[in-house]
Design an enzyme around this catalytic site. Structure first.
Site, PDB file in Angstrom:
ATOM      1  N   TYR A   7     108.818  38.337  98.657  1.00  0.00           N
ATOM      2  CA  TYR A   7     109.180  37.274  97.702  1.00  0.00           C
ATOM      3  C   TYR A   7     107.901  36.891  97.077  1.00  0.00           C
ATOM      4  CZ  TYR A   7     110.752  32.669  96.022  1.00  0.00           C
ATOM      5  OH  TYR A   7     110.943  31.583  95.045  1.00  0.00           O
ATOM      6  N   VAL A  15     107.177  40.759  92.265  1.00  0.00           N
ATOM      7  CA  VAL A  15     108.162  41.123  91.309  1.00  0.00           C
ATOM      8  C   VAL A  15     108.849  42.190  91.640  1.00  0.00           C
ATOM      9  CG1 VAL A  15     109.203  40.995  88.932  1.00  0.00           C
ATOM     10  CG2 VAL A  15     107.151  39.382  89.602  1.00  0.00           C
ATOM     11  N   ALA A  16     108.094  43.473  91.414  1.00  0.00           N
ATOM     12  CA  ALA A  16     108.533  44.787  91.619  1.00  0.00           C
ATOM     13  C   ALA A  16     109.281  45.116  92.969  1.00  0.00           C
ATOM     14  CB  ALA A  16     107.085  45.825  91.656  1.00  0.00           C
ATOM     15  N   ARG A  31     104.515  42.511 107.104  1.00  0.00           N
ATOM     16  CA  ARG A  31     102.987  42.906 107.085  1.00  0.00           C
ATOM     17  C   ARG A  31     102.193  42.511 108.193  1.00  0.00           C
ATOM     18  NH1 ARG A  31     100.296  44.809 101.588  1.00  0.00           N
ATOM     19  NH2 ARG A  31      99.594  46.028 103.283  1.00  0.00           N
ATOM     20  N   GLU A  85      94.747  38.131 103.165  1.00  0.00           N
ATOM     21  CA  GLU A  85      95.179  39.365 102.580  1.00  0.00           C
ATOM     22  C   GLU A  85      94.423  40.416 102.484  1.00  0.00           C
ATOM     23  OE1 GLU A  85      98.649  39.744 101.656  1.00  0.00           O
ATOM     24  OE2 GLU A  85      99.190  37.946 102.897  1.00  0.00           O
ATOM     25  N   HIS A  88      98.413  38.463  94.290  1.00  0.00           N
ATOM     26  CA  HIS A  88      97.091  38.793  94.685  1.00  0.00           C
ATOM     27  C   HIS A  88      96.079  38.747  93.607  1.00  0.00           C
ATOM     28  CE1 HIS A  88      98.687  41.160  98.272  1.00  0.00           C
ATOM     29  NE2 HIS A  88      98.387  40.135  98.894  1.00  0.00           N
ATOM     30  N   CYS A 141      95.688  48.705  94.962  1.00  0.00           N
ATOM     31  CA  CYS A 141      96.459  48.473  96.214  1.00  0.00           C
ATOM     32  C   CYS A 141      96.123  49.258  97.234  1.00  0.00           C
ATOM     33  CB  CYS A 141      97.833  48.140  95.907  1.00  0.00           C
ATOM     34  SG  CYS A 141      98.329  46.738  94.811  1.00  0.00           S
TER      35      CYS A 141
END
Ligand code: SUG
EC number: 3.5.3.23
Length: 448
Positions: free
Chosen positions: A23, A26-27, A138, A174, A250, A371
């Site tokens: 959430y 978007v992808a 994650r 993160e 991020h 990423c």
């Protein structure tokens, strides 16, 4: 002594799928439930690694994780044989099975924060595994991440490893997705730039209204302390909460830095002028000349940035001092972004060349070129101390490609995740991989 930025790319795991698990990304949300192609995903990632190696950059590889994570399902109360655990989770709690199957460890920018030896008090390269506390799928990565990093950077004379921060939202961390380092040469002291989305304890900082801010100020400060960074070698900045609410989950979705340069979107940060001045001042103290390249919203909107992943690019130094930008194909598909890139490279500025890569399988889950890589700045001695099994070479590329061809499926949908055969395939593949990469035993099925 010579020094390098080594990019360690995450190898896509055999269970790569579109689970719609993130959430605010978007992808990930918009491609939920589509079927994936793990083989193609892994080959696309390997092609990028090979291309960078062929261009003369130092390239490494970071192993994927054991999925489905049966041990994580057991901790949630599913019992029996491994096949029964999977069957029961599929029947009673499919979202938990999907989460335990995610190949999300491929986005290794989130694996850890890394500080090079020139910045740290004890002169070692420091790693803190990220707790990735914002998303359950994650949050289960860091124990294996720590073991894999430990097997890659085992020499304690040169490398120091810290466990993930406490697994609570206040210390949401993160990793390198919100961390950039500026320096003159990779082996010289630099300025580490930590970008946070919110503060857990200080209410003066605004927070996004819609989507979660994954990185907290307190987590960034803890990492800087653990790594023994000088106050003069650190700058903290807040990400603009409005862009988080537009899908910038991020900082590496809206800014990228390398060497003395920061390439960023006009709307990326709060208090931008003050932040730039601090970066400039602190970099000057270590002999650097800070340069910033701002992309105005009139040329590229935040929405364009989120859709194209323009800033989730790799900014790489070329021998002549100019820079190269590695972008995903989606940048070429966006007219405004592509026009901007054409004008950028023809303007005679620092960024002279753009190279486009097809990373669609990863992009559909919100993971672009940046990423997929963890940057580790190393001097020659430290590079020689890295486990040589994980440094990309033409023969290793050949072995990994053959390994993917042999073990990976070319189609995976949600129902396939319930197939206990997938677990066996994954374990067989990873067992062979640990031998190829000379990692020893790093996976739960190898240890327990
Ligand atoms: O954490 N996607 C990842 C993408 C991480 C991108 N990393 C950086 N920007 N550095 C995430 O949101 C989606 C998985 C799914 O929906 O199946 C996912 O985890």
């Amino acid at each position: 002594m010579k020094s390098y930025e080594v990019n360690f790319d995450g190898l896509v795991g055999p269970t790569h799928n579109y689970g719609g698990l993130s959430y605010g990304n978007v992808a990930s949300q918009s491609n939920s439930q589509q079927s994936s192609n793990p083989k193609e995903a892994a080959l696309q990632g390997l092609a990028k690694m090979k291309a960078l190696m062929d261009m003369g950059f130092q390239q490494g590889v970071l192993a994927p994780q054991e999925r489905p994570d049966v041990a994580a399902l057991r901790r949630l109360g599913f019992s029996g044989t491994d096949a029964q655990v999977i069957e029961r989770a599929a029947k009673e709690a499919m979202p938990l099975l999907v989460a335990s199957c995610s190949a999300s460890s491929m986005w290794v920018a989130n694996a850890a924060t890394v500080s090079p030896s020139a910045d740290t008090a004890d002169g070692r390269v420091h790693f803190t595994a990220a707790n990735l506390n914002c998303k359950y799928h994650r949050s289960i990565e860091h124990p294996t991440t720590s073991r894999v990093l430990g097997a890659m950077f085992a020499n304690q004379q040169h490398f120091a490893h810290h466990a993930a921060l406490p697994a609570v939202a206040q210390f949401g961390d993160e990793g390198a997705a919100n961390h950039t380092r500026f320096c003159r040469e990779y082996g010289e002291a630099g300025v580490e730039f930590f970008v946070f989305g919110r503060s857990a304890f200080d209410t003066r900082y605004p927070a996004p209204q819609k989507y979660p801010a994954r990185q907290t100020l307190e987590a960034s400060q803890a990492v800087a302390r653990l790594h023994g960074l000088r106050d003069d070698g650190v700058v903290y900045a807040q990400q603009n909460p409005n862009v988080i609410d537009q899908g910038v989950f991020h900082n590496d979705v809206i800014a990228v830095g390398n060497g003395e340069a920061l390439f960023y979107h006009e709307d990326a940060f709060l208090d931008t002028e003050q932040m730039l001045a601090e970066l400039q001042g602190k970099l000057a103290k270590v002999g650097g000349n800070f340069q910033s390249i701002c992309v105005p919203r009139s040329a590229v909107t935040v929405d364009d940035a989120v859709r194209s992943y323009l800033f989730n690019s790799q900014l790489l130094s070329r021998p002549d001092g100019s820079m190269l930008l590695i972008v995903p194909q989606e940048c070429q598909a966006n007219e405004r972004v592509w026009a901007y890139l054409q004008s950028l490279t023809s303007s005679g500025g620092l960024i002279r060349e753009v190279k486009v890569f097809d990373l669609k399988q990863s992009m559909q889950n919100g993971g672009g070129p940046a990423c997929l890589r963890l940057r580790v700045a190393l001097n020659e001695t430290e590079l020689a101390a890295v486990n040589p099994g994980v440094i990309m070479t033409a023969p290793l590329y050949g072995s990994l490609t053959a390994w993917v061809e042999k073990h990976y499926r070319d189609r995976l949908s949600e129902t396939d995740l319930a197939d206990p055969q997938l677990l066996l395939e994954c374990r067989t593949a990873l067992d062979e991989l640990t031998q190829i990469l000379k990692l020893g035993s790093v996976y739960p099925f190898q240890i327990n």
